[in-house]
Design an enzyme around this catalytic site. Structure first.
Site, PDB file in Angstrom:
ATOM      1  N   PHE A 148      52.137  19.944   3.031  1.00 54.02           N
ATOM      2  CA  PHE A 148      51.160  19.119   3.880  1.00 54.02           C
ATOM      3  C   PHE A 148      50.965  17.608   3.307  1.00 54.02           C
ATOM      4  CE2 PHE A 148      47.029  17.753   5.080  1.00 54.02           C
ATOM      5  CZ  PHE A 148      47.217  17.716   6.413  1.00 54.02           C
ATOM      6  N   ASP A 233      52.901  13.211  -3.804  1.00 52.08           N
ATOM      7  CA  ASP A 233      51.696  13.247  -3.110  1.00 52.08           C
ATOM      8  C   ASP A 233      50.671  13.909  -3.695  1.00 52.08           C
ATOM      9  OD1 ASP A 233      49.783  13.490  -1.340  1.00 52.08           O
ATOM     10  OD2 ASP A 233      50.749  14.103   0.476  1.00 52.08           O
ATOM     11  N   LYS A 262      41.756  10.745  -0.450  1.00 54.27           N
ATOM     12  CA  LYS A 262      40.659  11.493  -0.791  1.00 54.27           C
ATOM     13  C   LYS A 262      39.656  11.166  -1.780  1.00 54.27           C
ATOM     14  CE  LYS A 262      42.407  15.562   1.604  1.00 54.27           C
ATOM     15  NZ  LYS A 262      43.836  15.963   1.830  1.00 54.27           N
TER      16      LYS A 262
HETATM   17  C1  PLP Z   1      44.598  15.639   2.811  1.00 54.49           C
HETATM   18  C2  PLP Z   1      45.941  15.460   2.471  1.00 54.49           C
HETATM   19  C3  PLP Z   1      46.737  14.275   3.283  1.00 54.49           C
HETATM   20  C4  PLP Z   1      46.441  13.387   4.240  1.00 54.49           C
HETATM   21  O1  PLP Z   1      45.056  12.853   4.138  1.00 54.49           O
HETATM   22  P1  PLP Z   1      44.234  12.134   5.380  1.00 54.49           P
HETATM   23  O2  PLP Z   1      43.150  11.400   4.863  1.00 54.49           O
HETATM   24  O3  PLP Z   1      43.670  13.441   5.839  1.00 54.49           O
HETATM   25  O4  PLP Z   1      45.151  11.646   6.440  1.00 54.49           O
HETATM   26  C5  PLP Z   1      48.089  14.162   2.698  1.00 54.49           C
HETATM   27  N1  PLP Z   1      48.707  14.676   1.629  1.00 54.49           N
HETATM   28  C6  PLP Z   1      47.865  15.785   1.060  1.00 54.49           C
HETATM   29  C7  PLP Z   1      48.422  16.431  -0.125  1.00 54.49           C
HETATM   30  C8  PLP Z   1      46.708  16.073   1.536  1.00 54.49           C
HETATM   31  O5  PLP Z   1      45.995  16.912   0.913  1.00 54.49           O
END
Ligand code: PLP
Length: 408
Positions: A148, A233, A262
């Site tokens: 994700f 990520d 986040k």
């Molecule tokens: C939430 C998330 C994203 C995307 O972040 P947004 O601010 O919602 O665009 C990307 N990678 C990971 C691992 C995430 O948990």
């Protein structure tokens, strides 16, 4: 939270009012939050809930942490936006301190997580052409199944979740998907066109999937040996959640590029960043990438206050210690409605016995008992309370989970 919830439309009325005017891209639990403080939220009717989701880790420091709110207020009274057409007096300090916190040299500030991922992809491709010498438009990026990384068209193009992808093509080429936690498959997918390997050190949305010990170190060794970048990520796993500043620290691994988001915005404003070594992030020249809001002074002020909180190590320590409480509590529920779980720091994916209901149904039952969680998929729920949660609150939540699982 002393003043009573304001008079006006009630929860049920507000939920009904959303239906015709709000795009149906979410299926929220039927709770309408009106105020919050720390680990607790309050709905329109004044009912209180322990927030065990924490905005998918955007609220690592709880709701309205005083130091973060104070930083935001002070900045709101001075300067909120300049655009990067001009310098602002908050950006240098933010970049210096974020680079120092993450042990790297350079910072590219953006807003949302998906933008950080997109920016990381662009940087990796540019590096591949300018530094590695990959022929024009041939660069590939190796990603993991069940990833994700966000919701933009490029990103959903390399998702393996059909709900996220289907109906949104055509997609950006240049991505190769390999199974997660499988170094041999990754090795086979990397070739002379490979710009980067892009993975989550722990796959959050997939159900808090933690790779085998040695996997992250293996990805580091493989990418170094094969001459491509390791892009981690850490948008959900980073900034204290797992008991470390970054989840890759669990294996003492230093990626070439780390994506943050986040919690970097303190639950106040969207703040994301690509951080990495100068040899990599330095490939960007003026005009090649940008964002109207990226690096705005309000975001930089809040982001700096977030970095200050993490510099003390207190939150990482809390996540590690309370993570022990969480793990023990979940272990005692195995066989009592829990069929398995994965946990690191204050983050757990809990597989509930499917006979007791879907993750959604369990989440609804927990909601009625004053605990807010979110299912990931199937019968898996995710627990990720604010790192400010107390041991007693955590024990209470685990007690409620036991009650919900054993009384149905
Ligand atoms: C939430 C998330 C994203 C995307 O972040 P947004 O601010 O919602 O665009 C990307 N990678 C990971 C691992 C995430 O948990």
């Amino acid at each position: 939270m002393t003043a009573p919830a304001r008079a006006g439309r009630g929860s049920e009325e507000l939920i009904r009012a959303e239906e015709p005017v709000l795009a149906h891209n979410y299926h929220p639990l039927p709770v309408v939050v009106a105020r919050a403080e720390g680990a607790w939220v309050e709905d329109v009717e004044g009912r209180r809930y322990l927030d065990m989701l924490a905005g998918y880790s955007a609220l690592n420091f709880g709701h309205r942490h005083p130091a973060l709110i104070d930083a935001a207020h002070r900045q709101l009274d001075r300067l909120t936006l300049t655009s990067r057409a001009f310098h602002n007096d908050r950006l240098a300090g933010f970049a210096e301190r974020l680079a120092a916190l993450t042990g790297t040299d350079m910072v590219l500030p953006m807003n949302t997580g998906a933008e950080a991922v997109e920016s990381g992809i662009k940087v990796a491709r540019k590096w591949a052409y300018d530094v590695k010498g990959v022929p024009a438009d041939r660069a590939t990026i190796v990603v993991a199944a069940d990833n994700f990384h966000g919701r933009t068209t490029t990103i959903v193009g390399f998702s393996t979740d059909e709900t996220a992808r289907s109906g949104f093509g055509p997609f950006t080429p240049g991505f190769r998907i390999v199974p997660y936690n499988d170094l041999a498959a990754m090795e086979a997918a990397v070739d002379e066109t490979t710009a980067a390997v892009l993975i989550e050190p722990i796959q959050g949305e997939a159900g808090v999937l933690i790779p085998d010990d040695g996997y992250l170190a293996g990805v580091r060794e493989l990418t170094r040996r094969r001459g491509c970048l390791f892009v981690a990520d850490e948008i959900q796993s980073g900034l204290g959640r797992t008991g470390h500043t970054l989840a890759v620290e669990h294996e003492s691994v230093v990626p070439d590029v780390v994506l943050l988001g986040k919690a970097l915005g303190g639950g106040i404003v969207p703040v994301s960043a690509v951080v990495g070594r100068r040899e990599v992030l330095g490939v960007l020249r003026p005009g090649e990438h940008g964002s109207t809001f990226g690096g705005n002074p309000l975001a930089a002020a809040v982001g700096t206050a977030v970095v200050e909180l993490l510099e003390t190590g207190e939150f990482q320590r809390r996540a590690a210690e309370l993570g022990g409480v969480l793990r023990e509590g979940l272990a005692s529920l195995v066989g009592k409605g829990v069929v398995g779980f994965r946990a690191r720091g204050l983050w757990a994916g809990v597989d509930v016995d499917p006979a007791l209901g879907t993750g959604r149904e369990v989440s609804e039952r927990l909601m009625r008992e004053g605990i807010l969680v979110k299912d990931t998929h199937g019968s898996t729920i995710r627990l990720a309370p604010p790192l400010t949660v107390t041991a007693d609150e955590l024990a209470g939540a685990l007690g409620t989970l036991e009650k919900v699982l054993t009384s149905s």
